[in-house]
Write a protein that holds these residues in place. Sequence first.
Motif, PDB file in Angstrom:
ATOM      1  N   THR A  25       0.789  -1.104  -0.226  1.00 17.28           N
ATOM      2  CA  THR A  25       0.083   0.176   0.033  1.00 17.28           C
ATOM      3  C   THR A  25       0.841   1.155  -0.161  1.00 17.28           C
ATOM      4  OG1 THR A  25      -1.765  -1.332   1.230  1.00 17.28           O
ATOM      5  CG2 THR A  25      -2.048   1.045   1.325  1.00 17.28           C
ATOM      6  N   LEU A  26       0.541   2.132  -0.868  1.00 15.63           N
ATOM      7  CA  LEU A  26       1.365   3.324  -0.946  1.00 15.63           C
ATOM      8  C   LEU A  26       0.906   4.435  -0.192  1.00 15.63           C
ATOM      9  CD1 LEU A  26       1.292   3.729  -4.912  1.00 15.63           C
ATOM     10  CD2 LEU A  26       3.246   3.153  -3.306  1.00 15.63           C
ATOM     11  N   PHE A  27       1.525   5.084   0.484  1.00 18.68           N
ATOM     12  CA  PHE A  27       1.369   6.479   1.387  1.00 18.68           C
ATOM     13  C   PHE A  27       2.139   7.790   0.764  1.00 18.68           C
ATOM     14  CE2 PHE A  27       0.106   2.990   3.954  1.00 18.68           C
ATOM     15  CZ  PHE A  27      -0.906   3.473   4.722  1.00 18.68           C
ATOM     16  N   CYS A  28       1.298   8.813   0.746  1.00 19.90           N
ATOM     17  CA  CYS A  28       2.445  10.122   0.543  1.00 19.90           C
ATOM     18  C   CYS A  28       2.507  11.078   1.672  1.00 19.90           C
ATOM     19  CB  CYS A  28       1.823  11.040  -0.870  1.00 19.90           C
ATOM     20  SG  CYS A  28       2.324  12.373  -1.209  1.00 19.90           S
ATOM     21  N   ARG A  29       1.399  11.093   2.419  1.00 17.72           N
ATOM     22  CA  ARG A  29       1.749  11.879   3.713  1.00 17.72           C
ATOM     23  C   ARG A  29       2.252  11.060   4.934  1.00 17.72           C
ATOM     24  NH1 ARG A  29      -4.136  13.371   4.909  1.00 17.72           N
ATOM     25  NH2 ARG A  29      -4.916  12.076   3.630  1.00 17.72           N
ATOM     26  N   ARG A  30       3.579  11.442   5.197  1.00 18.04           N
ATOM     27  CA  ARG A  30       4.294  10.952   6.261  1.00 18.04           C
ATOM     28  C   ARG A  30       3.283  10.823   7.435  1.00 18.04           C
ATOM     29  NH1 ARG A  30       9.821   9.321   7.554  1.00 18.04           N
ATOM     30  NH2 ARG A  30      10.327  10.180   5.401  1.00 18.04           N
ATOM     31  N   SER A  31       2.612  11.748   7.809  1.00 20.58           N
ATOM     32  CA  SER A  31       1.814  11.717   9.049  1.00 20.58           C
ATOM     33  C   SER A  31       0.842  10.694   8.875  1.00 20.58           C
ATOM     34  CB  SER A  31       1.078  12.897   9.508  1.00 20.58           C
ATOM     35  OG  SER A  31       0.356  13.334   8.399  1.00 20.58           O
ATOM     36  N   ASN A 151       6.168  11.656  -3.713  1.00 16.20           N
ATOM     37  CA  ASN A 151       5.836  11.878  -5.098  1.00 16.20           C
ATOM     38  C   ASN A 151       4.299  11.325  -5.348  1.00 16.20           C
ATOM     39  OD1 ASN A 151       5.253  11.761  -8.013  1.00 16.20           O
ATOM     40  ND2 ASN A 151       6.798  10.599  -8.708  1.00 16.20           N
ATOM     41  N   PRO A 152       3.268  12.178  -5.262  1.00 17.78           N
ATOM     42  CA  PRO A 152       2.025  11.790  -5.073  1.00 17.78           C
ATOM     43  C   PRO A 152       1.638  10.991  -6.467  1.00 17.78           C
ATOM     44  CG  PRO A 152       2.036  14.318  -5.509  1.00 17.78           C
ATOM     45  CD  PRO A 152       3.396  13.660  -5.199  1.00 17.78           C
ATOM     46  N   GLN A 153       2.377  11.076  -7.590  1.00 19.13           N
ATOM     47  CA  GLN A 153       2.181  10.438  -8.824  1.00 19.13           C
ATOM     48  C   GLN A 153       2.550   9.224  -9.098  1.00 19.13           C
ATOM     49  OE1 GLN A 153      -0.277  11.916 -10.707  1.00 19.13           O
ATOM     50  NE2 GLN A 153      -0.299  13.661  -9.276  1.00 19.13           N
ATOM     51  N   ILE A 154       3.403   8.717  -8.227  1.00 22.07           N
ATOM     52  CA  ILE A 154       4.211   7.315  -8.213  1.00 22.07           C
ATOM     53  C   ILE A 154       3.517   6.136  -8.450  1.00 22.07           C
ATOM     54  CG2 ILE A 154       4.334   6.581  -5.815  1.00 22.07           C
ATOM     55  CD1 ILE A 154       7.560   6.162  -6.509  1.00 22.07           C
ATOM     56  N   TRP A 166      -3.155   2.989  -3.368  1.00 24.74           N
ATOM     57  CA  TRP A 166      -3.024   4.018  -2.340  1.00 24.74           C
ATOM     58  C   TRP A 166      -3.998   3.409  -1.268  1.00 24.74           C
ATOM     59  CZ3 TRP A 166       0.288   7.679  -2.285  1.00 24.74           C
ATOM     60  CH2 TRP A 166       1.139   8.052  -3.369  1.00 24.74           C
ATOM     61  N   ASN A 167      -3.689   3.946  -0.130  1.00 31.69           N
ATOM     62  CA  ASN A 167      -4.512   3.835   0.979  1.00 31.69           C
ATOM     63  C   ASN A 167      -5.758   4.661   0.926  1.00 31.69           C
ATOM     64  OD1 ASN A 167      -4.191   6.798   2.689  1.00 31.69           O
ATOM     65  ND2 ASN A 167      -2.388   6.333   1.991  1.00 31.69           N
ATOM     66  N   THR A 173      -6.063  11.407  -6.172  1.00 33.47           N
ATOM     67  CA  THR A 173      -5.008  12.333  -6.225  1.00 33.47           C
ATOM     68  C   THR A 173      -4.990  13.621  -5.384  1.00 33.47           C
ATOM     69  OG1 THR A 173      -4.577  11.325  -8.535  1.00 33.47           O
ATOM     70  CG2 THR A 173      -3.382  13.391  -8.107  1.00 33.47           C
ATOM     71  N   ALA A 174      -6.228  14.075  -5.294  1.00 34.48           N
ATOM     72  CA  ALA A 174      -6.315  15.487  -4.712  1.00 34.48           C
ATOM     73  C   ALA A 174      -6.081  15.378  -3.129  1.00 34.48           C
ATOM     74  CB  ALA A 174      -7.904  15.984  -4.960  1.00 34.48           C
ATOM     75  N   THR A 175      -6.124  14.087  -2.606  1.00 35.40           N
ATOM     76  CA  THR A 175      -5.946  14.014  -1.302  1.00 35.40           C
ATOM     77  C   THR A 175      -4.523  13.703  -0.674  1.00 35.40           C
ATOM     78  OG1 THR A 175      -6.467  11.710  -1.196  1.00 35.40           O
ATOM     79  CG2 THR A 175      -8.198  13.169  -0.795  1.00 35.40           C
ATOM     80  N   ARG A 176      -3.624  13.717  -1.877  1.00 36.47           N
ATOM     81  CA  ARG A 176      -2.198  13.191  -1.624  1.00 36.47           C
ATOM     82  C   ARG A 176      -1.228  14.599  -1.455  1.00 36.47           C
ATOM     83  NH1 ARG A 176      -1.969   9.503  -6.575  1.00 36.47           N
ATOM     84  NH2 ARG A 176      -3.883   8.431  -5.989  1.00 36.47           N
TER      85      ARG A 176
END
Length: 180
Positions: A25-31, A151-154, A166-167, A173-176
Amino acid sequence: MTAFTPDSELNADLDFRLMAHSFVTLFCRRSLLEECAAWLDEHGYQVTVLDTAACSSPQDILGGIGEALNFPDFYGRSLDAFSDYFGDVASYAAYGIAAEATGLVLVFTNFEKFAAACPDTAQIVLDIVADNARRAALFGRRVMCLVHSSNPQIQFAPVGAMPVTWNDAESSTATRGADT
């Protein structure tokens, strides 16, 4: 650990939601990644984190994984060796996971940097993890991989015959983005 039971409220369980569509599962936001990792830790998972920012070769990431999961000193740091040893983790809980753990969560942070340096190896590592996570499920073990990328597009090709998704919170895309 047994598999999930159909009489429980599965959609409320983060671990079930993370593994329902893919073991990676992918994550963009570290938090958000840290929040999920903390939940999994609180629920008995062994969370193993590897920062891949400085990994610029296959040997860097494979050596880091081997060290993080306590592979033996003679571990060869090749993709074949990784597949064999991670297979032992999944099938027998041979390395890197405590017997009493609910499951193993392998967390890669800053993965976009490694994926840019070694795209083929990045894809293969995720594929090996996913394939062995599926094998672990056959033995009643839980293994998953959380991948952080600023990278939100990875994107990655399917791994273990399953998509890399994505999780829930960042599926659009708008939420990353924002706090990487």
